[in-house]
Design a protein around this motif. Structure first.
Motif, PDB file in Angstrom:
ATOM      1  N   ASN A 131      -8.035  74.550  19.307  1.00  0.00           N
ATOM      2  CA  ASN A 131      -7.082  73.916  19.853  1.00  0.00           C
ATOM      3  C   ASN A 131      -6.848  72.609  18.851  1.00  0.00           C
ATOM      4  OD1 ASN A 131      -6.225  75.599  21.765  1.00  0.00           O
ATOM      5  ND2 ASN A 131      -7.457  74.600  23.457  1.00  0.00           N
ATOM      6  N   ILE A 132      -5.444  72.471  18.249  1.00  0.00           N
ATOM      7  CA  ILE A 132      -5.333  71.286  17.591  1.00  0.00           C
ATOM      8  C   ILE A 132      -4.081  70.507  18.127  1.00  0.00           C
ATOM      9  CG2 ILE A 132      -4.288  70.290  15.303  1.00  0.00           C
ATOM     10  CD1 ILE A 132      -5.421  72.965  14.304  1.00  0.00           C
ATOM     11  N   VAL A 133      -4.071  69.166  18.538  1.00  0.00           N
ATOM     12  CA  VAL A 133      -3.071  68.359  18.973  1.00  0.00           C
ATOM     13  C   VAL A 133      -2.228  67.926  17.484  1.00  0.00           C
ATOM     14  CG1 VAL A 133      -2.222  66.501  20.172  1.00  0.00           C
ATOM     15  CG2 VAL A 133      -3.540  68.036  21.240  1.00  0.00           C
ATOM     16  N   PHE A 134      -1.073  68.126  17.520  1.00  0.00           N
ATOM     17  CA  PHE A 134      -0.370  67.355  16.519  1.00  0.00           C
ATOM     18  C   PHE A 134       0.796  66.568  17.181  1.00  0.00           C
ATOM     19  CE2 PHE A 134       3.109  66.812  13.740  1.00  0.00           C
ATOM     20  CZ  PHE A 134       2.532  66.319  12.332  1.00  0.00           C
ATOM     21  N   LEU A 135       0.583  65.152  16.867  1.00  0.00           N
ATOM     22  CA  LEU A 135       1.444  64.238  17.751  1.00  0.00           C
ATOM     23  C   LEU A 135       1.924  63.012  16.954  1.00  0.00           C
ATOM     24  CD1 LEU A 135       2.266  63.129  20.503  1.00  0.00           C
ATOM     25  CD2 LEU A 135       0.129  62.068  20.898  1.00  0.00           C
ATOM     26  N   THR A 136       3.177  62.969  16.487  1.00  0.00           N
ATOM     27  CA  THR A 136       3.655  61.944  15.714  1.00  0.00           C
ATOM     28  C   THR A 136       4.854  61.242  16.007  1.00  0.00           C
ATOM     29  OG1 THR A 136       3.676  61.156  13.263  1.00  0.00           O
ATOM     30  CG2 THR A 136       4.572  63.245  13.931  1.00  0.00           C
ATOM     31  N   ASP A 137       5.140  60.153  15.877  1.00  0.00           N
ATOM     32  CA  ASP A 137       6.564  59.542  16.107  1.00  0.00           C
ATOM     33  C   ASP A 137       6.816  59.504  17.516  1.00  0.00           C
ATOM     34  OD1 ASP A 137       8.665  59.582  13.067  1.00  0.00           O
ATOM     35  OD2 ASP A 137       6.611  60.183  13.093  1.00  0.00           O
ATOM     36  N   THR A 138       5.889  58.812  18.306  1.00  0.00           N
ATOM     37  CA  THR A 138       6.217  58.716  19.618  1.00  0.00           C
ATOM     38  C   THR A 138       5.613  57.292  20.057  1.00  0.00           C
ATOM     39  OG1 THR A 138       5.860  59.834  21.882  1.00  0.00           O
ATOM     40  CG2 THR A 138       4.013  59.768  20.375  1.00  0.00           C
ATOM     41  N   VAL A 139       6.136  56.763  21.044  1.00  0.00           N
ATOM     42  CA  VAL A 139       5.466  55.465  21.603  1.00  0.00           C
ATOM     43  C   VAL A 139       4.259  55.674  22.356  1.00  0.00           C
ATOM     44  CG1 VAL A 139       6.250  53.458  23.191  1.00  0.00           C
ATOM     45  CG2 VAL A 139       8.248  54.720  21.834  1.00  0.00           C
ATOM     46  N   TYR A 140       4.128  57.051  23.081  1.00  0.00           N
ATOM     47  CA  TYR A 140       2.893  57.253  23.895  1.00  0.00           C
ATOM     48  C   TYR A 140       3.072  58.643  24.158  1.00  0.00           C
ATOM     49  CZ  TYR A 140       5.635  56.638  27.982  1.00  0.00           C
ATOM     50  OH  TYR A 140       6.439  56.772  28.826  1.00  0.00           O
ATOM     51  N   PHE A 145      -4.821  66.214  27.434  1.00  0.00           N
ATOM     52  CA  PHE A 145      -5.122  67.599  26.786  1.00  0.00           C
ATOM     53  C   PHE A 145      -6.362  67.926  27.031  1.00  0.00           C
ATOM     54  CE2 PHE A 145      -1.624  65.522  24.309  1.00  0.00           C
ATOM     55  CZ  PHE A 145      -0.772  66.547  24.581  1.00  0.00           C
ATOM     56  N   TYR A 146      -6.888  69.240  27.150  1.00  0.00           N
ATOM     57  CA  TYR A 146      -8.031  69.640  27.181  1.00  0.00           C
ATOM     58  C   TYR A 146      -8.602  70.551  26.195  1.00  0.00           C
ATOM     59  CZ  TYR A 146      -6.805  67.680  31.681  1.00  0.00           C
ATOM     60  OH  TYR A 146      -6.501  67.121  32.835  1.00  0.00           O
ATOM     61  N   ASN A 147      -9.952  70.620  26.006  1.00  0.00           N
ATOM     62  CA  ASN A 147     -10.672  71.431  25.073  1.00  0.00           C
ATOM     63  C   ASN A 147     -10.038  71.224  23.585  1.00  0.00           C
ATOM     64  OD1 ASN A 147     -12.542  73.528  24.108  1.00  0.00           O
ATOM     65  ND2 ASN A 147     -11.331  75.017  24.649  1.00  0.00           N
ATOM     66  N   ILE A 148      -9.636  70.139  23.113  1.00  0.00           N
ATOM     67  CA  ILE A 148      -9.001  69.827  21.876  1.00  0.00           C
ATOM     68  C   ILE A 148     -10.285  69.657  20.883  1.00  0.00           C
ATOM     69  CG2 ILE A 148      -7.624  68.456  20.412  1.00  0.00           C
ATOM     70  CD1 ILE A 148      -6.264  70.083  22.907  1.00  0.00           C
ATOM     71  N   LYS A 149     -10.232  70.467  19.900  1.00  0.00           N
ATOM     72  CA  LYS A 149     -11.071  70.528  18.665  1.00  0.00           C
ATOM     73  C   LYS A 149     -10.602  69.235  17.596  1.00  0.00           C
ATOM     74  CE  LYS A 149     -14.521  73.241  19.366  1.00  0.00           C
ATOM     75  NZ  LYS A 149     -15.921  72.831  19.621  1.00  0.00           N
ATOM     76  N   HIS A 150      -9.306  69.196  17.299  1.00  0.00           N
ATOM     77  CA  HIS A 150      -8.904  68.435  16.175  1.00  0.00           C
ATOM     78  C   HIS A 150      -7.742  67.611  16.913  1.00  0.00           C
ATOM     79  CE1 HIS A 150     -11.802  70.716  13.585  1.00  0.00           C
ATOM     80  NE2 HIS A 150     -11.215  71.764  14.216  1.00  0.00           N
ATOM     81  N   TRP A 151      -7.521  66.278  16.585  1.00  0.00           N
ATOM     82  CA  TRP A 151      -6.400  65.732  16.830  1.00  0.00           C
ATOM     83  C   TRP A 151      -5.671  65.295  15.202  1.00  0.00           C
ATOM     84  CZ3 TRP A 151      -5.065  64.350  21.726  1.00  0.00           C
ATOM     85  CH2 TRP A 151      -6.014  64.551  22.617  1.00  0.00           C
TER      86      TRP A 151
END
Length: 244
Positions: A131-140, A145-151
């Motif tokens: 699992n990859i979380v892609f998170l940008t352009d946000t205040v928070y 999230f659970y079981n995340i390999k890459h952020w």
């Protein structure tokens, strides 16, 4: 799984995921179309799809060109409306938490907080990367999230730097504070999540004037003891489940 950064920051954002079978997923298309085509060796047939977080030009500059070239665009209804792509036959409307199979990639969109119409972050899964979380352009982030390999996450500014920047434009400063994530907020967000399965953290969209790449990287690496990278142009790293 390989990650290549085509651009990160206000001049343009784009990230390319490529698995061992050369199946590609483009996340953001805010750089010039030629730069994207160079990165994929001018072979569109290997690109499973394009994810777009929101309708600002530094994230969607090439959206019309890529759709006209035959690539499917995945984004929220608001983003597709804002980019005048809602009626395009290559556009795929994503709803929050709805699962999409894009080639070998499984993707869910989730709501983020930005000054645009229905912006999304993405949870991306592939058998090679986990699992990859892609998170940008946000205040928070409103979610854990659970079981995340890459952020792959935004660390746009350092609160201490922006507060003391003598050359700061008040309007720009206020907009940044109301629409982007600081390194301090990112640190709190990561601490609120279970990082026991995490292997890498990639810091994106750092401000040239209101952040320091070296201290941001060291701050996150020292706090969480994870492989940490700054998303500079042409960076290439492995996003496999294991480092070997």
């Amino acid at each position: 799984m390989k990650l290549k950064v085509l651009g990160s920051g206000s001049s343009g954002n784009s990230y390319l995921l490529t698995d061992s079978d050369n199946n590609m997923l483009l996340v953001e298309c805010g750089v010039h179309p030629v730069e994207i085509k160079k990165a994929i060796d001018f072979d569109l047939s290997n690109v499973s799809g394009v994810l777009v977080t929101h309708g600002h030009q530094d994230h969607c500059r090439a959206i019309n060109h890529l759709a006209a070239s035959g690539l499917s665009i995945y984004a929220s209804k608001g983003t597709l409306e804002e980019t005048n792509m809602i009626q395009h036959h290559r556009s795929v409307v994503m709803k929050p938490s709805e699962q999409h199979y894009i080639g070998p990639y499984i993707v869910k969109g989730f709501e983020i907080i930005h000054d645009t119409k229905e912006p999304f972050g993405f949870l991306i899964h592939h058998s090679e990367s986990g699992n990859i979380v892609f998170l940008t352009d946000t205040v928070y982030s409103k979610f854990r999230f659970y079981n995340i390999k890459h952020w792959i996450v935004e660390a746009n500014y350092d609160q201490e730097i922006i507060d003391t920047n003598p050359n700061g434009n008040t309007f720009v400063r206020d907009r940044v504070l109301q629409s982007h994530m600081s390194i301090q907020t990112l640190e709190k967000m990561l601490a609120a999540n279970d990082l026991s399965q995490t292997r890498t953290i990639v810091l994106t969209h750092l401000s040239d004037t209101n952040s320091n790449q070296y201290t941001a990287k060291e701050r996150i690496r020292n706090r969480f003891s994870k492989e940490t990278h700054i998303a500079t142009k042409d960076l290439e790293i492995s996003l496999n489940k294991t480092p070997f």
